[in-house]
Every structure is written in C-alpha cells, then in structure tokens.
Design a protein around this motif. Structure first.
Motif, PDB file in Angstrom:
ATOM      1  N   SER A   1      -2.200   1.741   2.263  1.00  0.00           N
ATOM      2  CA  SER A   1      -2.032   3.158   1.958  1.00  0.00           C
ATOM      3  C   SER A   1      -1.193   3.303   0.691  1.00  0.00           C
ATOM      4  N   PHE A   2      -0.941   4.540   0.296  1.00  0.00           N
ATOM      5  CA  PHE A   2      -0.126   4.822  -0.888  1.00  0.00           C
ATOM      6  C   PHE A   2       1.258   4.179  -0.777  1.00  0.00           C
ATOM      7  N   LEU A   3       1.934   4.420   0.346  1.00  0.00           N
ATOM      8  CA  LEU A   3       3.289   3.882   0.529  1.00  0.00           C
ATOM      9  C   LEU A   3       3.297   2.362   0.648  1.00  0.00           C
ATOM     10  N   GLN A   4       2.330   1.842   1.430  1.00  0.00           N
ATOM     11  CA  GLN A   4       2.221   0.382   1.567  1.00  0.00           C
ATOM     12  C   GLN A   4       1.954  -0.256   0.206  1.00  0.00           C
ATOM     13  N   GLY A   5       1.180   0.456  -0.620  1.00  0.00           N
ATOM     14  CA  GLY A   5       0.885  -0.031  -1.976  1.00  0.00           C
ATOM     15  C   GLY A   5       2.158  -0.122  -2.804  1.00  0.00           C
ATOM     16  N   ALA A   6       3.033   0.887  -2.662  1.00  0.00           N
ATOM     17  CA  ALA A   6       4.304   0.839  -3.382  1.00  0.00           C
ATOM     18  C   ALA A   6       5.106  -0.378  -2.942  1.00  0.00           C
ATOM     19  N   GLY A   7       5.094  -0.643  -1.621  1.00  0.00           N
ATOM     20  CA  GLY A   7       5.783  -1.832  -1.102  1.00  0.00           C
ATOM     21  C   GLY A   7       5.200  -3.104  -1.722  1.00  0.00           C
ATOM     22  N   ALA A   8       3.859  -3.168  -1.790  1.00  0.00           N
ATOM     23  CA  ALA A   8       3.208  -4.344  -2.380  1.00  0.00           C
ATOM     24  C   ALA A   8       3.618  -4.489  -3.839  1.00  0.00           C
TER      25      ALA A   8
END
Lengths: 220, 310
Positions: free
Chosen positions: B243-250
C-alpha cells in the motif's frame, strides 16, 4: 585451412573462456602493438597466459600472433598436444635443450618477424611457481639484436596462475589483470635490456587489482 | 505477441525518459564547457543504456531467461569479489564448489522451492565450504579464507538470488505482473544511489564516515533517503502488492540499507587499496561496484514484502 582452424578455435573456445569464464581487467590497451614485426614479452604463470594475450587481438589478426613455446614440451612428445599447439595455436617451437647453435635457435622467430608477425615471448622460460616471478632469460635480447624494426612491449599478467596453475587440470574462474606497458627501447647490452624489462614488470604490477597490497600502516 | 503488464511498461518507459534526459544533460554540459572532460559521465550514461537494455530484454523474454541472467550476475560478482580479496592457492577447490552452487541455488528459484532456496546457502554452503577446505588440509590462514569465502558467497549468491525469487512469488498486483517487484527494487536501489550522489554533490557538508568514504555526507544520505521514501510510497502501489504507507516503509528500508551496502563494499575496496573492483562496465567500474547496494536492499526488501503479503 590452418588460419581457418585457428579462427574457429579462438572464436568458439578460447575467447569465450578468456572473456566469460575468466574475465580481464585490461589497462593500457592502446599500447598493444597493432601490427608486426613486434614482440610481446610477458611474465609466465599458466597455460592461460598465451590464450589471454592472443585473445586481445581480433579474429581477423589472430593468425599473425604467434607464441614462442618450448619444443620439448609442446611438439616433440607428439600426439594431441603437438597437433593443438601447431595447428590451432600456431606456436613457434623453441629448442630448450641447448643442442642448437645460438644463431640457428631463432630461425623460426626471425622468419615470423620477417613476415610481420607479432611474437609472444615469456622471458622467464617456464611457468615456474604460481604467481612468482623467476629470473629473466636473455634470449629476447639476442633475438632482437640487429632488428631495429621490431618493437618490444611488456605485458604484466596476474591472476592466471591462480585460475590454472602448473600441474592442475581444474580451471577455477578468476578475473585476471592484463597490464600493457610502453615499448621498451633497444639497448647496447643484454643485462641492461633485461634490467629494463624486469623493471617495467615491477612498475606494471602496481596497476594490478588482484595483487594484495601490503597494508601494514592501517593495522589496528 | 506477448503483452507487457501495463504498470511495468510505464516504469520501463519512465526509465527510458530519465535516460534520455541524462543523455541530454550530459550533451549540454559538453557543449557549454568544451574545455572540461566529461568522458566519465558520458561513459557512465552509455553504460546505463546498455545495462538497462539488457535488463529489460531478459525480463521481457521469460522468467527462465531472467533467472538465468541473475545467476550469471551472481557468477560475475562472486568472480570479481574472489579475484580482489586475498585467497590461498589451496582454496581453489573450495572456490570451485562455491561457483558450482550458483546454478543449484537458482534452480531452487526456478522450481519455486522456497524452503530450499532460503536455507541452501546459509546452511548447506556455509557449512560445506570450510569442510572442503579441511579436506585439502592447509590450516595456515584457514580462518581468514573460511570467513572470506562464506561471506562473499552470502553476498554474491544468496543476496542476489533474492531478486530472482521476487519474480516467482505469486503475482498479487496483476497490473505489474511477475516483473513488478523486480523492477521496483532495482529501480529504487539504483535511483537511491543516484539521489544520494546528487544531493551530496549539491549540498554535502558534514561527512558521515570520512575514514571509509570521504564523499559520503549526511546531506547526501538524508536527501536520498527522503527522496526515495516519497518515490517508493507513490510507485509501490503501482508495481507491488504494497500500500501507500507500506511503500513508504519499503522506501525508507531501501534508502537506509542501500547506503549500508554501498559503504560495506567501499570498506572492502579501501582495505585492499583499490578504487574499483574491476573494469567490466565503462564509467562504473566492476559488477561489484554496481551491485554493492543491492546486496543489502534485495534480501531486506524481499523479506519485508514476504512478511507483509505472503
């Protein structure tokens, strides 16, 4: 026919081994003599040395590149080795036994140079211990005496003795350094000339990536 | 005619546009300052064209071709690594086994056997290689050789093979297809390198680790880190199941670990007192110089995605 065999042998077998299985770190490629008569002097650690040096040349020129090799090892025993080294590689056999007169010794080399070939010579005379330099023999000097038309280019090889050392059949892939130096001028005496060759090997080895540098100053 | 999944096609297009811009900027430099030497910049960009060209070709050809390609990259990297680090003549046989493990590891990827893929190198190979050295019997320098060989295989074979395994994970983002995750990690890692370099070049003042890499600055690192975090959050939903947030984490993970991978390999080169590990890629150096960050980002990103979605 012989030329065709040599091209096929290098295109399908030697060049893939040299450039894919091994891989070269080449420095000073422009220093490589583009046409004969010329002599390349290199240090010698492995059968691969000759293959690497010849592979530096394009297939169209490969029949003009001739390694000088020991007659007793490559030719006189006959069989597959003799066929391979004469037909596929095109060596110039050199008598190491001492039975031939010094003048006659270089007949093969002289006529190859007359034909504008590039000769590959290993002044150490033998592969010796892996990755160790032996004393240089003076043959190159006597070959070039009276041949001011012929250039001499030193090439430092490193890493091939690890990939395929003397007495081993298993080739283990490693990247190898090929450092091509500036031409060495002809000199009045053999000792002086050999001194220059050996000095240029020392200078060229500074550029090798695969030689471990002494790192004492940073020891913690 | 095969169809390329839409989002992957967009990313490839974006990369081509970026390369065109880079070539254009480099050309502009040469025209504006004819006296300066831009050979290295030009070579660097030319090599990027070649590398991207090869990568996209193998990715589009088939999964099998792409897996073989990454196996070949592992081989090139391991070979380059072992050529510069000190090894003993007696290690030749053990080194041969390390090479032989490459096709085996990528075979596990090809048959999608995750359990074997994940233990083969860290369990079997790391235990077997020192044993092979013992059979040769040379004990002088044994510790160093065992350490060097197991570490180089972990980075060159185990880490890099994670990129290949990203392709055989079940596709959860149909719009990106099997190549989505691979394109994402490769693009973000390399873009992170470029961003950290550019930020550092423009604003760099405070050095992070002057002893290892005098050009690395806090400004470069943080600039790259935040750029990648933002980019990854925007791109991840298009190319990955994240997701958007998980992408930021990645993105944060890639920005941070990419930097670590870079300086770890820099330390290796500094120890050996060499600048580049090879000269296969004009303007870049060797394969190891290009894959340094990926040895850290690939496995970390893989397990991040694996934990969240598989």
């Amino acid at each position: 026919m012989k030329r065709f065999l040599k091209i096929v042998f290098f295109a399908l077998f030697i060049k893939p081994v040299v450039f894919i299985v091994l891989g070269l770190n080449i420095r000073g490629r422009d220093n490589l003599p583009k046409q004969g008569p010329a002599v390349i002097v290199a240090n010698h650690n492995s059968h691969l040395d000759t293959m690497v040096l010849m592979s530096l040349y394009p297939l169209s020129m490969i029949h003009k590149v001739r390694p000088v090799a020991a007659a007793d090892y490559f030719v006189e025993k006959g069989g597959f080795m003799a066929w391979l080294s004469q037909k596929c590689i095109g060596i110039i056999p050199m008598d190491r036994s001492g039975k031939t007169e010094r003048d006659a010794l270089f007949d093969g080399c002289q006529s190859a140079l007359d034909n504008g070939n590039v000769l590959i010579l290993f002044p150490e005379g033998s592969r010796g211990e892996p990755e160790r330099m032996s004393d240089l023999k003076k043959g190159v000097y006597f070959l070039l005496k009276g041949r001011p038309d012929t250039t001499v280019t030193p090439v430092m090889l490193h890493g091939l003795g690890r990939a395929l050392p003397k007495g081993e059949a298993l080739l283990v892939p490693f990247n190898c350094d090929v450092i091509i130096g500036n031409q060495i001028a002809h000199k009045g005496s053999a000792d002086e000339f050999i001194g220059d060759v050996s000095e240029s090997f020392t200078t060229l080895s500074e550029y090798c990536l695969t030689i471990e540098k002494t790192n004492d100053d940073t020891d913690l | 005619m095969m169809s390329i999944p839409q989002n992957s096609l967009y990313l490839m297009g974006t990369v081509f546009v970026l390369l065109l811009i880079a070539s254009g900027v480099s050309f502009m430099f040469t025209v504006r300052n004819p006296d300066s030497d831009y050979t290295e910049l030009r070579q660097r960009i030319q090599s990027w064209w070649v590398m991207i060209g090869i990568l996209f070709t193998v990715l589009l050809a088939s999964k099998g071709v792409a897996i073989t390609f990454f196996a070949f990259l592992s081989f090139l990297m391991l070979k380059e690594f072992l050529s510069i680090v000190p090894t003993r003549m007696t290690d030749r046989r053990a080194i041969f086994w390390a090479y032989a493990a490459i096709p085996v590891q990528y075979f596990w990827v090809y048959v999608e056997w995750y359990g074997m893929f994940i233990i083969f190198v860290p369990i079997f190979l790391v235990l077997i290689l020192p044993m092979r050295m013992v059979l040769v019997g040379e004990t002088r320098g044994f510790i160093r050789s065992a350490g060097v060989l197991t570490w180089t295989t972990m980075l060159s074979i185990f880490s890099i093979s994670h990129i290949a395994f990203l392709m055989v994970l079940p596709v959860k983002n149909e719009a990106a297809g099997y190549m989505g995750l691979v394109l994402f990690i490769l693009f973000m890692t390399q873009f992170n390198d470029v961003c950290q370099y550019v930020w550092g070049k423009k604003f760099g003042k405070h050095k992070i680790i002057p002893k290892v890499s005098p050009n690395k600055t806090w400004e470069g690192f943080l600039g790259g880190f935040f750029t990648i975090t933002v980019c990854a959050s925007l791109v991840a939903p298009l190319l990955t199941p994240l997701s958007f947030l998980q992408g930021a984490g990645a993105g944060a993970l890639i920005g941070f670990s990419g930097f670590i991978g870079d300086v770890v390999i820099s330390s290796v080169k500094r120890d050996l007192q060499i600048k580049d590990s090879g000269n296969l890629i004009p303007g870049h150096g060797g394969v190891l110089d290009r894959l340094d960050s990926l040895t850290y980002t690939a496995p970390l990103f893989f397990h991040y995605v694996y934990y969240l979605h598989y």
